[in-house]
Design an enzyme around this catalytic site. Structure first.
Site, short mmCIF file in Angstrom:
data_model
loop_
_atom_site.label_atom_id
_atom_site.label_comp_id
_atom_site.label_asym_id
_atom_site.label_seq_id
_atom_site.Cartn_x
_atom_site.Cartn_y
_atom_site.Cartn_z
N PHE A 121 0.86 -1.18 0.00
CA PHE A 121 0.00 0.00 0.00
C PHE A 121 0.90 1.24 0.00
CE2 PHE A 121 -2.86 3.22 1.53
CZ PHE A 121 -4.03 2.92 0.86
N ASP A 192 1.33 -4.08 8.93
CA ASP A 192 0.18 -3.26 8.58
C ASP A 192 -1.02 -4.20 8.46
OD1 ASP A 192 -1.82 -1.74 7.39
OD2 ASP A 192 -0.39 -0.51 6.28
N TYR A 217 -11.46 2.51 9.55
CA TYR A 217 -12.66 2.73 8.70
C TYR A 217 -12.96 1.60 7.74
CZ TYR A 217 -8.80 4.48 5.80
OH TYR A 217 -7.62 4.61 5.15
N LYS A 218 -12.13 0.56 7.75
CA LYS A 218 -12.38 -0.57 6.83
C LYS A 218 -13.24 -1.61 7.55
CE LYS A 218 -8.40 0.58 4.06
NZ LYS A 218 -6.95 0.49 3.94
N ARG A 366 -11.99 -4.96 -7.64
CA ARG A 366 -11.84 -5.52 -6.30
C ARG A 366 -13.20 -5.55 -5.61
NH1 ARG A 366 -8.43 -2.55 -1.54
NH2 ARG A 366 -10.19 -1.15 -1.76
C1 LIG Z 1 -6.19 1.66 3.72
C2 LIG Z 1 -4.77 1.41 4.05
C3 LIG Z 1 -4.00 2.43 4.65
C4 LIG Z 1 -4.59 3.79 4.82
O1 LIG Z 1 -3.84 4.69 5.51
P1 LIG Z 1 -4.53 6.08 5.92
O2 LIG Z 1 -3.49 6.80 6.63
O3 LIG Z 1 -5.73 5.75 6.73
O4 LIG Z 1 -4.97 6.76 4.68
C5 LIG Z 1 -2.70 2.10 5.01
N1 LIG Z 1 -2.19 0.87 4.77
C6 LIG Z 1 -2.91 -0.11 4.18
C7 LIG Z 1 -2.32 -1.45 3.94
C8 LIG Z 1 -4.21 0.14 3.78
O5 LIG Z 1 -4.92 -0.80 3.18
#
Ligand SMILES: *Cc1c(COP(=O)(O)O)cnc(C)c1O
Length: 407
Positions: A121, A192, A217-218, A366
């Site tokens: 990511f 992560d 938020y996921k 996805r």
């Molecule tokens: C969604 C996601 C993020 C998001 O980071 P934000 O700081 O909330 O924008 C980070 N790492 C992964 C692997 C994600 O899927």
């Protein structure tokens, strides 16, 4: 069994009505923005109207605002195989990545490389770049292909920042094994868990993981831009330096002392004033998830994935879809992805038909398979609609090709 029969015996079926889901929509994007729990509407209203409106500043202590980051952290800990006092809910995942990276470096002085994987990511990689730039050359980033990650860990690796579930493919990495290999080389692991927490069983402590971060938020259904969280294994908390040494991580913030003195334990990983409204929504999302059994969640996610793949099989060759997720459901989290050259336009056409998935550049469709809200019949119907969109060429329109700012 037919999808409807499966829904009739689904132990998680009762959770669906606890969410607000628009009529006529099949939401396959709960892995990107979890849907709204009904309980959140009242809880946030209460926090605003009673606690803020009536309680004013007294609510910091009177309504438990000041404890919220730790209290919610303890709840998230139960979802990820951690103990109370190892997780705090705060900041964004990106900011927590920075804190985790800096902490890992403080645990491993004398080593200069932070290792991560290509296709991670992006924010994880960008945060490493930023830290490396700040270090004025003392710290370097090294990116390798995902399959080469473990072999690339060496005596100069300070930290490995790795995502347990790949955001595009849903592939699950073996946390215990990667951690074991990293430790054998003296490297600190940062996991992560943005697509793992609340989605698959996670066992941070059993794997002897060092640090972890993840989104609110996921799968945690904490609402748009919800506070994220950070985990630091208890054995590291005394020595780990967060770098973002804000006053809320101070041992006694309300002494207003001139010198920084880190709080004991996970509290030092807070930075500034907690985002109370966001935390109120996050807590509802987490509470709802904790009522479900993780084994049921996992079993249903696997069943939904297998149903999707089976239904898609006849569409793949004629329409050019290629499964981009692992075919083995043991290696796949709660999502399924397909590659297609016209992925963006197809996703737009599906959204127009009420099937909300998402597109990930360059060519991925996805679909999040979130077990709390989705029925087997929804998954079967989605693939049916995708088939119609392809048969009728519904996707092949100029308006579906123009990319929006958020995909
Ligand atoms: C969604 C996601 C993020 C998001 O980071 P934000 O700081 O909330 O924008 C980070 N790492 C992964 C692997 C994600 O899927």
């Amino acid at each position: 069994m037919t999808p409807h029969e499966l829904d009739a015996v689904d132990p998680l079926a009762r959770f669906r009505e606890r969410f607000i889901l628009p009529e006529g929509v099949i939401y396959l994007d709960g892995n990107s923005l979890g849907p709204l729990p009904r309980a959140t509407v009242d809880a946030v209203a209460r926090t605003v109207t009673n606690e803020w409106g009536e309680g004013l500043i007294g609510s910091w202590t009177g309504a438990g605002w000041v404890e919220a980051p730790g209290r919610i952290g303890d709840k998230i800990a139960r979802l990820i195989g951690a103990e109370p006092g190892e997780v705090v809910a705060c900041d964004s995942t990106s900011v927590n990545a920075f804190k985790a990276l800096a902490a890992a470096l403080s645990l491993n002085p004398g080593r200069a490389t932070i290792l991560s994987e290509r296709g991670n990511f992006p924010t994880d990689v960008y945060m490493i770049e930023g830290l490396a730039a700040l270090s004025g050359g003392a710290i370097q980033m090294r990116l390798v292909d995902p399959e080469a990650l473990e072999a690339a860990i060496d005596e100069d690796t300070a930290a490995v920042l790795v995502t347990q579930v790949n955001y595009k493919t849903g592939r699950i990495r073996d946390m215990a094994e990667t951690t074991r290999i990293a430790h054998a080389k003296g490297a600190v692991t940062i996991w992560d868990l943005s697509h793992s927490a609340g989605s698959i069983p996670v066992a941070l402590n059993e794997a002897r993981a060092d640090l972890a971060i993840g989104c609110g938020y996921k799968f945690l259904n904490g609402g748009p831009g919800a506070p994220a969280w950070i985990y630091v294994a208890q054995r590291h908390q005394g020595a780990a330096h967060p770098a973002l040494t804000g006053w809320f991580g101070h041992a006694r913030p309300f002494d207003f002392a001139d010198e920084y003195e880190p709080a004991e334990g996970i509290a030092r990983f807070q930075c500034g004033t907690p985002a109370v409204l966001g935390l109120a929504a996050l807590e509802c999302g987490v509470d709802g998830l904790l009522e479900a059994d993780m084994a049921d969640l996992r079993a249903k996610a696997v069943a939904l994935g297998e149903l999707f793949v089976r239904a898609m099989a006849p569409l793949c060759e004629p329409h050019g879809f290629v499964l981009a997720s692992p075919a083995d459901s043991a290696l796949r989290a709660s999502q399924i992805s397909y590659a297609h050259p016209d992925a963006y336009a197809i996703v737009q056409a599906l959204i127009a038909r009420g099937v909300i998935g998402d597109f990930r550049a360059p060519d991925i469709l996805r679909f999040g398979l979130t077990p709390l809200t989705l029925r087997h019949a929804d998954v079967a119907r989605s693939v049916e609609i995708l088939g119609e969109v392809m048969e009728r060429g519904e996707w092949d329109r100029a308006e579906y090709r123009t990319r929006k700012a958020v995909t």
